[in-house]
Scaffold this motif. Structure first.
Motif, PDB file in Angstrom:
ATOM      1  N   HIS A  72      -3.304 -14.708 -27.731  1.00  8.98           N
ATOM      2  CA  HIS A  72      -2.432 -13.637 -27.267  1.00  8.98           C
ATOM      3  C   HIS A  72      -1.517 -14.017 -25.935  1.00  8.98           C
ATOM      4  CE1 HIS A  72      -5.310 -10.500 -28.672  1.00  8.98           C
ATOM      5  NE2 HIS A  72      -4.148 -10.634 -29.490  1.00  8.98           N
ATOM      6  N   HIS A  88       2.625  -9.890 -35.271  1.00 10.68           N
ATOM      7  CA  HIS A  88       1.475 -10.435 -34.276  1.00 10.68           C
ATOM      8  C   HIS A  88       0.483 -10.869 -35.061  1.00 10.68           C
ATOM      9  CE1 HIS A  88      -0.882  -9.480 -30.875  1.00 10.68           C
ATOM     10  NE2 HIS A  88      -1.756  -9.670 -31.640  1.00 10.68           N
ATOM     11  N   HIS A 111      -1.302 -14.804 -35.330  1.00  7.80           N
ATOM     12  CA  HIS A 111      -2.703 -15.192 -35.221  1.00  7.80           C
ATOM     13  C   HIS A 111      -3.139 -16.195 -36.533  1.00  7.80           C
ATOM     14  CE1 HIS A 111      -3.697 -13.095 -31.962  1.00  7.80           C
ATOM     15  NE2 HIS A 111      -3.731 -11.903 -32.403  1.00  7.80           N
TER      16      HIS A 111
END
Ligand SMILES: [Zn+2]
Length: 251
Positions: free
Chosen positions: A163, A153, A157
């Motif tokens: 998101h 995750h 970024h």
């Protein structure tokens, strides 16, 4: 006609998002692979070898994403950075028990800081993993946070992804302790990656060699790098509905 409009909507229902600057420019890298230095110090829950497996597992997910050219070049240094700092010229991943002392939200598992230029070109990132408020594991132990799951995750970024609204995507904003399904990039995550990096030729010089657009300065020039902005995004720990609730966690 009404029906074709509905079909069109269904066909374009991407859930991924891209991080942007204040004026709407998408954030992206113009160079790949991205060098990353991991400092495994402090991660006593897991140990350095398991940290390495988790980092390389997450980095491999990006390498293996079909059609996307963005990659990480990972190295390890137990003397590497343990603070967020652009000026050290190191894209650092580190583990810290000074999470709240340094003003971070204790519900966050990890936080990734990206620095970018006017125009959206990312020029650095640092990633902090929260050892103060959360417990970690790498083998799917119940009730513990899977490091690979979170690193995938956060690396998303680091390359510019925001998101996703898809709860099955790695880039969804929260995860459960023990969840492993977000170790790998989902179709939705990869669609976001392809939006930024499909067919990108990283062998060429950056289209915008830093802030200097005249005189043919190119990559070799010592042009002063003036960073335009910084973003930070992280992954939130979410309780399962079956988790015991008490007064302190009710919100
Ligand atoms: Zn996040």
């Amino acid at each position: 006609m009404f029906t074709p409009a509905i079909v069109l909507l269904m066909g374009t229902a991407n859930a991924w998002s891209i991080k942007t600057d204040d004026t709407g420019n998408e954030l992206y890298w113009e160079t790949s692979p991205i060098d990353v230095v991991v400092n495994p110090e402090g991660m006593s829950d897991v140990g350095a070898d398991a940290v390495r497996d988790a980092v390389e597992g997450a980095a491999y997910d990006f390498y293996a994403a079909d059609g996307s050219a963005i990659e990480f070049n990972v190295s390890y240094d137990s003397d590497g950075p343990q603070t967020v700092n652009y000026d050290d010229n190191v894209n650092a991943i580190f583990f810290t028990d000074r999470w709240t002392d340094e003003g971070r939200d204790p519900t966050l598992l990890a936080l990734t800081y990206t620095w970018y230029m006017d125009g959206g070109q990312i020029v650095g990132f640092d990633m902090a993993v929260n050892l103060e408020n959360h417990d970690w594991a790498t083998q799917g132990e119940e009730g513990l946070n899977d490091l690979h799951n979170t690193l995938t995750h956060e690396l998303g970024h680091a390359v510019g992804l925001g998101h996703s609204d898809d709860e099955a995507a790695s880039m969804y904003s929260s995860t459960f302790a023990g969840e492993l399904t977000k170790r790998g990039l989902s179709e939705d995550d990869i669609a976001g990656l392809l939006h930024l990096y499909e067919g990108m030729d990283f062998d060429t010089e950056p289209a915008q060699p830093f802030a200097c657009s005249t005189g043919g300065a190119g990559l070799g020039a010592a042009a002063p790098l003036s960073v335009f902005g910084i973003t930070l995004m992280g992954l939130m720990r979410r309780r399962r509905e079956s988790d015991p609730q008490n007064a302190e966690t009710a919100a």
